[in-house]
Motif scaffolding. Structure first.
Motif, PDB file in Angstrom:
ATOM      1  N   PRO A  75       0.753  -1.387   0.033  1.00 51.27           N
ATOM      2  CA  PRO A  75       0.048  -0.144   0.097  1.00 51.27           C
ATOM      3  C   PRO A  75       0.826   1.369   0.056  1.00 51.27           C
ATOM      4  O   PRO A  75       1.897   1.239   0.519  1.00 51.27           O
ATOM      5  N   ARG A  76       0.177   2.156  -0.513  1.00 51.02           N
ATOM      6  CA  ARG A  76       0.814   3.451  -0.657  1.00 51.02           C
ATOM      7  C   ARG A  76       0.494   4.577   0.674  1.00 51.02           C
ATOM      8  O   ARG A  76      -0.740   4.499   0.795  1.00 51.02           O
ATOM      9  N   VAL A  77       1.580   4.974   1.261  1.00 50.12           N
ATOM     10  CA  VAL A  77       1.009   6.183   2.229  1.00 50.12           C
ATOM     11  C   VAL A  77       2.079   7.158   1.978  1.00 50.12           C
ATOM     12  O   VAL A  77       3.329   7.063   1.815  1.00 50.12           O
ATOM     13  N   MET A  78       1.489   8.388   2.191  1.00 56.57           N
ATOM     14  CA  MET A  78       2.283   9.926   1.974  1.00 56.57           C
ATOM     15  C   MET A  78       2.781  10.048   3.144  1.00 56.57           C
ATOM     16  O   MET A  78       2.517   9.748   4.420  1.00 56.57           O
ATOM     17  N   GLY A  79       4.115  10.661   3.061  1.00 57.31           N
ATOM     18  CA  GLY A  79       4.893  11.190   4.084  1.00 57.31           C
ATOM     19  C   GLY A  79       5.748  12.265   3.762  1.00 57.31           C
ATOM     20  O   GLY A  79       6.083  12.381   2.575  1.00 57.31           O
ATOM     21  N   VAL A  80       5.996  13.391   4.364  1.00 65.27           N
ATOM     22  CA  VAL A  80       7.110  14.300   3.975  1.00 65.27           C
ATOM     23  C   VAL A  80       8.431  14.331   5.074  1.00 65.27           C
ATOM     24  O   VAL A  80       8.402  14.367   6.385  1.00 65.27           O
ATOM     25  N   LEU A  81       9.536  13.987   4.450  1.00 70.98           N
ATOM     26  CA  LEU A  81      10.849  13.939   5.303  1.00 70.98           C
ATOM     27  C   LEU A  81      11.169  15.236   5.893  1.00 70.98           C
ATOM     28  O   LEU A  81      11.790  15.452   7.147  1.00 70.98           O
ATOM     29  N   ASP A  82      11.086  16.506   5.002  1.00 70.45           N
ATOM     30  CA  ASP A  82      11.434  17.679   5.535  1.00 70.45           C
ATOM     31  C   ASP A  82      10.146  18.600   5.338  1.00 70.45           C
ATOM     32  O   ASP A  82       9.918  19.242   4.430  1.00 70.45           O
ATOM     33  N   PRO A  83       9.569  18.549   6.517  1.00 68.86           N
ATOM     34  CA  PRO A  83       8.010  19.202   6.194  1.00 68.86           C
ATOM     35  C   PRO A  83       7.836  20.742   6.229  1.00 68.86           C
ATOM     36  O   PRO A  83       8.836  21.531   6.869  1.00 68.86           O
ATOM     37  N   LEU A  84       7.183  21.029   5.273  1.00 73.69           N
ATOM     38  CA  LEU A  84       6.997  22.731   5.033  1.00 73.69           C
ATOM     39  C   LEU A  84       5.675  23.036   5.168  1.00 73.69           C
ATOM     40  O   LEU A  84       4.641  22.370   4.355  1.00 73.69           O
ATOM     41  N   LYS A  85       5.221  23.906   6.049  1.00 74.11           N
ATOM     42  CA  LYS A  85       3.748  24.076   6.349  1.00 74.11           C
ATOM     43  C   LYS A  85       3.096  25.044   5.252  1.00 74.11           C
ATOM     44  O   LYS A  85       3.846  25.926   4.682  1.00 74.11           O
ATOM     45  N   ALA A 130      -2.958  18.234   8.490  1.00 75.64           N
ATOM     46  CA  ALA A 130      -2.586  18.663   9.971  1.00 75.64           C
ATOM     47  C   ALA A 130      -2.527  17.864  11.088  1.00 75.64           C
ATOM     48  O   ALA A 130      -1.799  17.975  11.973  1.00 75.64           O
ATOM     49  N   GLU A 131      -3.104  16.762  10.852  1.00 74.06           N
ATOM     50  CA  GLU A 131      -3.245  15.815  11.898  1.00 74.06           C
ATOM     51  C   GLU A 131      -2.052  14.490  11.440  1.00 74.06           C
ATOM     52  O   GLU A 131      -2.123  13.677  12.226  1.00 74.06           O
ATOM     53  N   ALA A 132      -1.147  14.945  10.790  1.00 77.21           N
ATOM     54  CA  ALA A 132      -0.181  13.934  10.498  1.00 77.21           C
ATOM     55  C   ALA A 132       0.753  13.688  11.904  1.00 77.21           C
ATOM     56  O   ALA A 132       0.650  14.404  12.566  1.00 77.21           O
ATOM     57  N   VAL A 133       1.197  12.407  11.622  1.00 77.20           N
ATOM     58  CA  VAL A 133       1.853  12.031  12.788  1.00 77.20           C
ATOM     59  C   VAL A 133       3.368  11.859  12.796  1.00 77.20           C
ATOM     60  O   VAL A 133       3.746  11.933  11.729  1.00 77.20           O
ATOM     61  N   ASP A 134       4.111  12.474  14.009  1.00 75.45           N
ATOM     62  CA  ASP A 134       5.435  12.505  13.808  1.00 75.45           C
ATOM     63  C   ASP A 134       6.146  11.073  13.747  1.00 75.45           C
ATOM     64  O   ASP A 134       5.940  10.403  14.892  1.00 75.45           O
ATOM     65  N   ALA A 153       9.902  12.750  10.721  1.00 73.89           N
ATOM     66  CA  ALA A 153       9.170  13.003   9.584  1.00 73.89           C
ATOM     67  C   ALA A 153       7.609  13.132   9.818  1.00 73.89           C
ATOM     68  O   ALA A 153       7.290  12.678  10.912  1.00 73.89           O
ATOM     69  N   LYS A 154       6.902  13.785   9.093  1.00 75.55           N
ATOM     70  CA  LYS A 154       5.282  13.878   9.302  1.00 75.55           C
ATOM     71  C   LYS A 154       4.665  13.001   8.253  1.00 75.55           C
ATOM     72  O   LYS A 154       5.113  13.084   7.002  1.00 75.55           O
ATOM     73  N   CYS A 155       3.924  11.937   8.482  1.00 82.39           N
ATOM     74  CA  CYS A 155       3.231  11.029   7.992  1.00 82.39           C
ATOM     75  C   CYS A 155       1.727  10.925   8.045  1.00 82.39           C
ATOM     76  O   CYS A 155       1.161  11.405   8.962  1.00 82.39           O
ATOM     77  N   GLU A 156       0.989  10.314   7.121  1.00 80.16           N
ATOM     78  CA  GLU A 156      -0.401   9.953   7.251  1.00 80.16           C
ATOM     79  C   GLU A 156      -0.767   9.328   8.633  1.00 80.16           C
ATOM     80  O   GLU A 156      -0.069   8.614   9.221  1.00 80.16           O
ATOM     81  N   PRO A 157      -1.847   9.596   9.072  1.00 83.47           N
ATOM     82  CA  PRO A 157      -2.144   9.153  10.658  1.00 83.47           C
ATOM     83  C   PRO A 157      -2.325   7.687  10.429  1.00 83.47           C
ATOM     84  O   PRO A 157      -2.301   7.008  11.541  1.00 83.47           O
ATOM     85  N   VAL A 158      -2.796   7.257   9.399  1.00 81.82           N
ATOM     86  CA  VAL A 158      -2.802   5.758   9.326  1.00 81.82           C
ATOM     87  C   VAL A 158      -1.559   4.999   9.754  1.00 81.82           C
ATOM     88  O   VAL A 158      -1.596   3.829  10.231  1.00 81.82           O
ATOM     89  N   LEU A 159      -0.564   5.656   9.486  1.00 79.53           N
ATOM     90  CA  LEU A 159       0.754   4.897   9.886  1.00 79.53           C
ATOM     91  C   LEU A 159       1.153   4.723  11.409  1.00 79.53           C
ATOM     92  O   LEU A 159       1.871   3.770  11.840  1.00 79.53           O
ATOM     93  N   ALA A 160       0.191   5.424  12.094  1.00 80.61           N
ATOM     94  CA  ALA A 160       0.357   5.330  13.795  1.00 80.61           C
ATOM     95  C   ALA A 160      -0.182   3.903  13.956  1.00 80.61           C
ATOM     96  O   ALA A 160       0.242   3.571  15.065  1.00 80.61           O
ATOM     97  N   ASP A 161      -1.030   3.250  13.120  1.00 83.65           N
ATOM     98  CA  ASP A 161      -1.340   1.839  13.561  1.00 83.65           C
ATOM     99  C   ASP A 161      -0.628   0.706  12.814  1.00 83.65           C
ATOM    100  O   ASP A 161      -1.112  -0.609  12.900  1.00 83.65           O
ATOM    101  N   SER A 162       0.657   1.157  12.342  1.00 87.77           N
ATOM    102  CA  SER A 162       1.381  -0.014  11.691  1.00 87.77           C
ATOM    103  C   SER A 162       2.112  -0.831  12.768  1.00 87.77           C
ATOM    104  O   SER A 162       2.257  -0.412  13.778  1.00 87.77           O
TER     105      SER A 162
END
Length: 252
Positions: free
Chosen positions: A73-83, A196-200, A238-247
């Motif tokens: 599955p694909r999940v989006m994340g940003v390694l160097d976040p810019l608001k 905005a709800e991304a997980v660190d 990094a900041k990633c989609e909230p779904v990754l918190a359940d990985s």
């Protein structure tokens, strides 16, 4: 590398054990995310020869990408976040963006991503002064947020001390959901984002363990360990989609 060399690297603390993802061990490959199928495919690709041969690590990486591309599955994340603040998006409003889990296999279903006034993009996806053929975000340019809306950069906020870009101000076109436009216009740039709800998450970026492809290619009289790459491991947040918190461990 010979077993003698590997033992030195482990015993002298140059790597973090036999399962360090930088090592050419089965446990290291497994921890880095290599699948048994990818390793078997690699063996099929190189075949059997009567004499020793040296192959590029890129061929092994190709076998892995080809395998994961079909079934992960694909999940989006940003390694160097810019608001990014979307100024014309209503404050307090939130909606759900639906994104497919794997475009190579639609049976893997879809996932929901929250979308609101604030998102984060990769810092490399913005240039205040874009070079030629840079099709991502820059002042006055319109791009599409993957599976979401077209946005246009209207302003830049910088750190007063360093001059570094710390925030972007943008507007969005509410009629461009899922990349559809009523006037048929298209953009060349499509960038990924997280809400905005991304997980660190702690992310470890692994590079080659040695600076030179041949670990023992050092001048006579020098230690082969002088060839070790000091930047073979970088740890970032990094900041990633909230779904990754359940990985779970072992998920790809």
């Amino acid at each position: 590398l010979s077993k003698r060399r590997l033992i030195q690297l482990v015993d002298e603390g140059y790597v973090n054990g036999w399962d360090d993802p930088r090592l050419p061990t089965i446990s290291g490959l497994r921890r880095r995310g290599y699948t048994p199928e990818a390793i078997r495919d690699f063996c099929d690709l190189i075949g059997v020869a009567k004499r020793d041969n040296t192959l590029s690590i890129a061929l092994l990486e190709h076998a892995l990408r080809d395998d994961l591309n079909k079934r992960s599955p694909r999940v989006m994340g940003v390694l160097d976040p810019l608001k990014v603040v979307i100024e014309n998006y209503p404050e307090g409003k939130s909606e759900t963006i639906v994104s497919v889990n794997n475009p190579e296999d639609m049976s893997m279903g879809e996932r929901n991503i929250p979308f609101s006034r604030t998102v984060y993009i990769e810092k490399d996806d913005f240039r205040e002064e874009p070079p030629p053929k840079f099709y991502r975000l820059s002042p006055g340019r319109e791009v599409r947020l993957k599976d979401a809306y077209y946005i246009t950069c209207t302003g830049v906020a910088k750190d007063e001390t360093t001059g570094e870009v710390i925030e972007l101000r943008c507007t969005y076109d509410p009629e461009t959901g899922h990349g559809q436009t009523p006037d048929g216009r298209k953009v060349k740039g499509i960038i990924h984002w997280v809400p905005a709800e991304a997980v660190d998450l702690e992310v470890r970026l692994y590079d080659n363990l040695f600076c030179d492809p041949d670990p023992e290619d050092v001048p006579e009289g020098e230690d082969w360990k002088e060839n070790l790459n000091p930047d073979s491991l970088r740890t970032i947040t990094a900041k990633c989609e909230p779904v990754l918190a359940d990985s779970a461990p072992g998920d790809r």
